[in-house]
Each structure stands twice: as C-alpha cells, then as structure tokens.
Design an enzyme around this catalytic site. Sequence first.
Site, short mmCIF file in Angstrom:
data_model
loop_
_atom_site.label_atom_id
_atom_site.label_comp_id
_atom_site.label_asym_id
_atom_site.label_seq_id
_atom_site.Cartn_x
_atom_site.Cartn_y
_atom_site.Cartn_z
N GLU A 44 -4.76 -9.73 3.02
CA GLU A 44 -5.41 -9.55 4.16
C GLU A 44 -6.61 -10.45 4.36
O GLU A 44 -7.13 -10.85 5.44
CB GLU A 44 -5.77 -8.00 4.29
N GLU A 58 0.91 -1.22 -0.02
CA GLU A 58 -0.05 0.12 0.04
C GLU A 58 0.82 1.24 -0.07
O GLU A 58 0.50 2.30 -0.62
CB GLU A 58 -0.90 0.04 1.13
#
Length: 727
Positions: free
Chosen positions: A140, A118
């Site tokens: 995730e 990210e």
Amino acid sequence: MKTIDMQTGADGIAVLSIDVKDRSMNVLTPEFLEDLSAAVERLATDDAIKGAVITSGKESFLAGADLIDLVETFEQRTNAREVYEWCRGYQQTLRRLETCGKPVAAAINGTALGGGLEICLACHYRVATDRPKAVLGLPEVQVGLMPGGGGTQRLSRLIGIEPALRLITEGRDVAPAEALQLGFIDAVVPAGEEVAAAKNWLRQHAVSEQPWDRKGFRIPGGAGLMNPAAVQTQMVGMALLQKKTSHNYPAPVAIMSAVYEGSVLPMDKALEIETKYFVSLLMSPVSRNMIRTLFVSKGAADKLVRRPKRPKRREVKKLGVLGAGMMGAGIGYVAAVAGMKVVLLDTTVEKASAGKNHARSLLEQRVGKGRMTADDAAAILDRITVTGNYDELQGCELVIEAVFEDRKVKAAVTAKAEAVISQDAIFASNTSTLPITGLAEASERPQHFIGIHFFSPVEKMPLVEVIVGEATGDIAVAQALDFVQQLRKTPIVVNDSRGFYTSRVFGVYSREGMTMLAEGVNPALIENVAKNAGMPVGPLAVTDEVSLELSYHILQQTKEDLGEAYVATPADGVLRLFVEQLGRKGKRTGAGFYDYGEPAGPRGKRLWPGLMEHFPPADVQPTKDDVRKRLLYVQAIETARCLEEKVVTHPADADIGSVFGWGFPPYTGGTVSFIETEGLRRFVAEADRLAEKYGNRFKVPDSLRTMAANGATFYGAARTAKSRSAA
Ligand code: NAD
C-alpha cells in the site's frame, strides 16, 4: 453470495473459495466485502461448521483493494468520521473472523497482496503454495497508503516490529519461501495441495485463538517504551525515514507510528489506531494523487488508452535501429529482450558492434546476478545483427533513428532507410529536441513518420514519449504505441513542439538551477532544496549528467531556429562559460558543475569549488521555500503552457510524463496534480509573486488564469471534454 463459494463438507469444514466474477484477479470490491462479512457471520453462528479454509477460485489468491473503487467510495463520503466508519468495516470483519471461536486456515494458492494478505494474517494458520511468481506482501505504501485491515498490527505481532516495518514501509513483496522464513506463513506445499494441507491442520492441530489474544503474549523481539531495542529501532528508523522521504511522504511515517503505538495496546485498541492513521492518509492529497497517476492513469496508458481504434494491433518482429550510440544500443537491447529481431546499424560495423557490446555487458550482469540463464542471454544477443549496410533493413516493420542530433544527418539516414523498407513500414526519430514536423520533410511518406522518444538509460526508464507530427497518420501512432507496449514501457502521446513535452519542461528545471547560480544563490542550497522537494537529482547535477555540451548545443540550435523570437536567460551565459571557456562539459568528461574524483561514484562527487569564484554567493540568500517554489513552479507553469498549446492534450499524460519521464516528485502526482493540490487560485497568486520577483517565466498562461478565476480544474475540464483517447 456472488463472490464467495461456501461449501461445508461432512467433516464440518467449510471451504470458502473467493471468486470475484468479471475480474481477472480477485480484488476487494464492495460486494466482496459484504459477502465476506456474511460468510464470517455464518461461520461464527452455524453450529454445523467446525472450522474453515479460505482459498481462491482463481490462480491468484487476492490482489488487494480495487484502488479505483476505493477512491470513488472515499469521494462519496465527505467527513473523516464517515470514512473512519467505512474503513472499520473490513477490519472488524477480519477481527470477527479471528475471534469467532472456530479455527480458520488460509490456503494461499497464489499471489496475496494488501487486503488479500490481511485476510490470511487474520486466519489461525497459513499455508501457501510454491507456485512460481506467486508473491505475498503489503504494498500500500507505494500509492501513499498503508494496510488498513489489521496488517500493520498482525504482521508486527507475528514476526516482530523491525522486520514487519521493513516490509510495510518499503511495500516489498516476497516469495512464499521467504515469507516462511520470515515467519508470517506456517508452511509451503506444492501447488494444488494447499487446501488438503489446510484441512489437515484443521483436523489435527486446530487452534481457534490468535497468539496475541492469549494472556502473556509478547511481540517477538520486544516492544514498548521501556524496551531498549524497540526504542532504538523507532528513533533510528524514524530519522532514517525522514531523511529518505524529506517529510514529503506521510505514509511511511504513519505506518511506523501505527505499529509503535499499536504494539503496546491490546489488539482491539491497536486496530483503532491503525484506522486512525489509515484515514489520515486517505484524506491527504498525497495518496489520492499517487493513486490517480501511478495506478489509474498509468494503468490506462499501459492499456493504450490513446491508441486510435484502427488499424488492428500489429507487432514488430524486425526492428531497425540507426545509430548504435548510447540511445540506439539501449533501444536495440530492450527490443531484443522483448523478443524482436534487431538490425543495429551505424556508419561502420565496428561502431555497430560497440553498440551490441553494450547489450552483451547488460546481459552478462543479469546472468551474473542470477536473473537470467546464460542460454536465454545468448538467445537475446543472437537476435541483434550489426551492420553498416542499409540493405539489411529490408523486412523491418519499424525503423528508429538515434543518430547525432543534427537535422542533416537525420535527413540523410531517413532517405537511405526509406529507400529499402516497405511502403507501410514506420520510420521513427528518437530526437530529444528537434520538431518532428520539420524532420518529416526528409521523408517520402510523412504520414508514416513519427517521434518515439526514449529516455536514458533506456533499459531502466519506464516512459516513452510518442510525438505526433503535423503529417503523422493514425497508422503510425497505432504502430508506435503497439511497439511501446511490446517493450512493456508506458507511453504518453504528445503533439509536436520544440522539446515536445518532457525535454521542454525538464529543460526549464535545469535552466532555473543555472539561473539561480548566476544570481548568486549558493549552489549547495539549490541542489539540496531540489532534493528535499523530492526531485531525484538537483538541477546542476542533472545538467552535468545530460552534459553541458549537449545543453549548449541545443541552446545554439534553438537560437538559430527562433532568431529574433529567442528569449535569452542567464542560464545561457552559464552554459557558454562552462563549455567554451572552462571546458567543463559535464559528467562524461569528468568535470562540470561538480568534480568527479576518487572514489568513483557518489562519494567522489563534489560541487566544484570554482563555482564560488565565478558566481560569488549573494549576501542575502533566498529562503528555502522560495528556492523550492521556483524549482517546482517553473516546471508546473511550463506544463500549463504545454496544455494551453495542446502539446499535451490530457492532464493525465502530463502527470505520467513528469513522474516517469524526469522524476517530478511522485508524492505530488505530477506537474498538473501539483497545481491542483496547491489550488489553482493560490497557485496563480503565488506565480504572480514569483514573476514579479524573478521574471516573466513565472507568468502563468491565460487559460490557467481563467480556469482559476472560474473555479475550474484541469482534470475537471478533461472529464467534461472529449475522452482521453482522442490525440
Ligand atoms: P551518441 O553520440 O551516443 O550516438 C549517436 C550514434 O549515431 C553514434 O554511434 C554515431 O556513430 C551514429 N551515427 C552518426 N551518424 C550516423 C549515420 N549517418 N549513420 C549511422 N549512424 C550514425 O548519441 P545518443 O546520446 O545516443 O543520441 C542519439 C539520438 O538520441 C539524438 O538524436 C539524441 O538527441 C537522442 N536522445 C538522446 C538522449 C540522451 O540522453 N543521450 C535521450 C533521448 C534522446
């Protein structure tokens, strides 16, 4: 800053090198988050800095959030608002990074996962190295979460909604070359050249605005309610997802919602949407159960938390395997792959060779798929010696028997092997049901006798159950655990009992299915509800796979051993009928509760129509909720009994064993987490209702009832009791 080294050169380019000390890999710790925020602020406000490169001082870039920290931080915050504010922090730092007016390039020198990727996505340019084994991804979802640092919004804006969703909902990681092809990195360079390449871009092509902040930006492939392609993807995608997850996993659905809702909004609003969904997942028990079992407890088990401190680690170099059938051949194969020399022994060399052929065909498949070179495969196969002669076992540090499930046969091979192997070698049984203490009676040195229980197919199943008999000593436990670690499998340690932990609890699942069948519950209802509840296979199908004959054999053996104490269930009659009268002995023989016709595989598999004749469906069928409860509760209650009887001594072992051993639904976190998520009081009340309606097997053990009355929990009790390392 302790975790980021920030150096600005004469050219005005600041190099931010991430190095989280005391960690083998960089992870998002609270300290790093503070440092990153400070570094970004400096970048934004220091006029001497013209642009920046973000890289890492370690071999990998950054492996994501520290899940243990994440859960702890979360637990200190009690309401959704606080959690929301906390989650926004990281996201806002990255937003500030991409809007600070200065160009930033990510020099991705190795693996970048989750929060690590990210950061890169928030940079204006991304160059990665082609280091072998480096991967990029947003995994995730595998622990019930979603990206919360802008990953859902940036990836979809970079590569389009559909490809982004595929990566994020599966949590799949990709090599840099594939990332380049997909379009979420800009270049791949040889290892060591990434920082120079990033600086080059800053000098020659620097841009300090993200495409999505420019006027007129459109998501590749389109977005929005009026866009037919996007609507189609969303509707079909959602339906497929619900089919796959049976509404048990909120994360993939939240990811889709966040991406779709965010795709029609400006970035700042879209990020708010992402946080809203992220917080909802973090607040749900599913993610926390998954993190605890699949990550924290499994990680500790893999590091051998249950291993006695002494003796020192001892690797198995030469392994003996007795019995080259389905299990023995599999054990020999995985050991040879892990680098051990293997002596595969059966009653004849021919039978032993058949076992080696199994290894050969598995290796050929791997070579065929390009996952292994022919030379490596040949070297592995070379490590397996086949024989019918016990003398070949000389020099083995460990011998595992996987002969027929028959006490006499097992006793005979134990004596023959012990006559050859050294005094300090360990002898293990792969029995699935026979108590280890009894089998150890055939051993001259029962302190070195232990259970090492593999699951079928050995090469695929990640769990190994190590069983400690009454006389088993620490040396045997330590050696068995070291061996499991050599195989890169996950061990749990349990005490002796009929069926130990996994076969015992799995057995009640299979029997509950047969009991329902005998009661006249529609078999399709039983099987479908089981799968909707998240079990990988229905109880009737799985009994077919194990083989009805084997289940019947175990039943007879148990009856014989227990005598008067044996409590019959309706499942007994079902097994007898199928094995003795109908000759439908399971999948291997082509007929069981199912027919296995053409085409071979799942499409040719159908519930046997004769079931209706032998077990006519009752006029009133139970509700789906009752069927689901019966199938899950019966396993959870048997687990509670195992904990009460100290067959299992820590709830984490029970949870890991259930998820990785027989596929108890991962979203629950395992059999114990399932009880705790229901709430002990509610669980006991519901079990009482089931016991009243369906029989005493649903009666909870006293210890569970007391715990519920006192407001205690299994994990709470384990935290205050002695550490998990005590077996
Ligand atoms: P199998 O019938 O496929 O193989 C047993 C092998 O042992 C045969 O090759 C047989 O020739 C050999 N054998 C028999 N007597 C022998 C002797 N005296 N000396 C040497 N070899 C001998 O059985 P399997 O399914 O591989 O099961 C083996 C053991 O593993 C059993 O104890 C079983 O309970 C246990 N187990 C099985 C499973 C499973 O799913 N099948 C799972 C876990 C554990």
